[in-house]
Design a protein around this motif. Sequence first.
Motif, PDB file in Angstrom:
ATOM      1  N   ARG A 152       0.834  -1.217   0.000  1.00 41.06           N
ATOM      2  CA  ARG A 152       0.000   0.000   0.000  1.00 41.06           C
ATOM      3  C   ARG A 152       0.862   1.256   0.000  1.00 41.06           C
ATOM      4  NH1 ARG A 152      -1.749   4.082   2.819  1.00 41.06           N
ATOM      5  NH2 ARG A 152      -0.479   3.534   4.639  1.00 41.06           N
ATOM      6  N   ARG A 153       1.834   1.295   0.886  1.00 42.03           N
ATOM      7  CA  ARG A 153       2.624   2.517   1.024  1.00 42.03           C
ATOM      8  C   ARG A 153       3.513   2.747  -0.200  1.00 42.03           C
ATOM      9  NH1 ARG A 153       4.343   3.931   7.094  1.00 42.03           N
ATOM     10  NH2 ARG A 153       4.441   5.929   6.011  1.00 42.03           N
ATOM     11  N   ALA A 154       3.961   1.668  -0.848  1.00 40.09           N
ATOM     12  CA  ALA A 154       4.825   1.817  -2.015  1.00 40.09           C
ATOM     13  C   ALA A 154       4.057   2.305  -3.236  1.00 40.09           C
ATOM     14  CB  ALA A 154       5.520   0.491  -2.332  1.00 40.09           C
ATOM     15  N   PHE A 155       2.817   1.804  -3.410  1.00 40.59           N
ATOM     16  CA  PHE A 155       2.092   2.067  -4.648  1.00 40.59           C
ATOM     17  C   PHE A 155       0.941   3.065  -4.522  1.00 40.59           C
ATOM     18  CE2 PHE A 155       4.057  -2.087  -5.315  1.00 40.59           C
ATOM     19  CZ  PHE A 155       4.637  -1.914  -6.555  1.00 40.59           C
ATOM     20  N   CYS A 156       0.503   3.333  -3.319  1.00 44.54           N
ATOM     21  CA  CYS A 156      -0.665   4.200  -3.145  1.00 44.54           C
ATOM     22  C   CYS A 156      -0.314   5.547  -2.523  1.00 44.54           C
ATOM     23  CB  CYS A 156      -1.718   3.493  -2.284  1.00 44.54           C
ATOM     24  SG  CYS A 156      -2.293   1.935  -2.989  1.00 44.54           S
ATOM     25  N   GLU A 157       0.956   5.768  -2.232  1.00 42.27           N
ATOM     26  CA  GLU A 157       1.416   7.052  -1.721  1.00 42.27           C
ATOM     27  C   GLU A 157       2.397   7.653  -2.718  1.00 42.27           C
ATOM     28  OE1 GLU A 157       3.192   6.400   2.084  1.00 42.27           O
ATOM     29  OE2 GLU A 157       1.267   5.966   3.086  1.00 42.27           O
ATOM     30  N   GLU A 158       2.233   8.932  -2.984  1.00 50.02           N
ATOM     31  CA  GLU A 158       3.170   9.602  -3.889  1.00 50.02           C
ATOM     32  C   GLU A 158       4.563   9.564  -3.282  1.00 50.02           C
ATOM     33  OE1 GLU A 158       3.915  14.118  -5.422  1.00 50.02           O
ATOM     34  OE2 GLU A 158       1.843  13.375  -5.557  1.00 50.02           O
TER      35      GLU A 158
END
Length: 396
Positions: free
Chosen positions: A328-334
């Motif tokens: 989530r943090r790698a792909f859903c946060e700029e």
Amino acid sequence: MNRNLSQRHNICLADDQKTMKRIEIALKRSKELDQTAMMDQASKDYNHEACKNEMWNPERFSLLYKTWIWEQASPDQKVKLNQLFWIAYYSQIISAEIATIFFNQTSAAALYGMEDFRVVCDTLDLESAQERAHIHAFKTVSEKFEEEVFGERIFTYPMRTPFEKTMLFSDLSEFKQWWRKWQLQAFTAISANSAFVGCQYFTVRGLRTLNGKIVQHQLSRYFTEHPDKDNAPVPSKISYYHFIDESFHFNTSTIVSHDVINSLPKPSKIESIIGNMALQGCQKDHYNFSTAINGIFWYDPAIYQTIYKLMRSKVFNMNHNDAVEAVRRAFCEESEGMLASYKTHRESVDSYKAYLQDFHYINKENKELTLMASNNLEKHLKTNRKAFESFKKKAA
């Protein structure tokens, strides 16, 4: 010999001595600088133990670079992410080169039916042989690496036909994959029978190779700038040898698509339509950009499961919940890494536009890269976040 006896067509390559000379010189130089022997030797020399603790690419060319996962990684994990960039990137290149070998030959079949095109066909024969050496080197290193590090495939795959989807991680549904396979089979028959469509294939190949040059030149620099070239990691040597060969392949694509094509009769309406359909397909393939790997047009949600698997492996040793959160943090946060991949995507759009500007048969939508250029950071994040919710439920 009487011109009427020696030529069957009103237009022939021999009438354009400037282009004929360029092809002949390009073939001569490509033979002189052919890296096949070096590639084959490097494949034999690869030893995982000898280079497992060193990066194989410039640091910024690491899997998930400057994402949350990268920032949390230990120095040893960052080395592995750097090596995995090489594995992932060249696994994608294998897929593209399998297709290149095949369509080089179908295009040559059509061109050899014209007068004076032997030199073009000889060039394509050399390139196809080089591509086979490239594939062998990439597969040898990648499969040995994954066997040693994971004991299973992560990014590699068994050999495939050119009719499989070119992009390893795409947003194609099962129906779209079937439809694409049918289109490629139809294009095969047409390109083997139409010299124009055979030549036009090199417009698409030129775009794909142009994108590769953006990244591969930088990958090759790890070897050229290495302080001890004799003991540089074997994969970095392979990157360098590959870049040299591909530089000539790009030159061939440019000459054939921009100049040789002018020695053919003007395309019929249906040939122009087919040419534009092929370019539209390229736009679709290159619409996405990957947060995980800068310079490859992968569809991020399709790689979630692979990255989850990586996080659960002995390299990262995360539990289920932490691995899902890492995705989530790698792909859903700029992130800086996402922005870098988007920047490369925009550079590709601009370079493609420049490459296509002089073609008369190409329509406005393809010349302006309307579809590919329509993607942006906001759409990318929205797509990733929506797909993550579905991934999270399936992973539970």
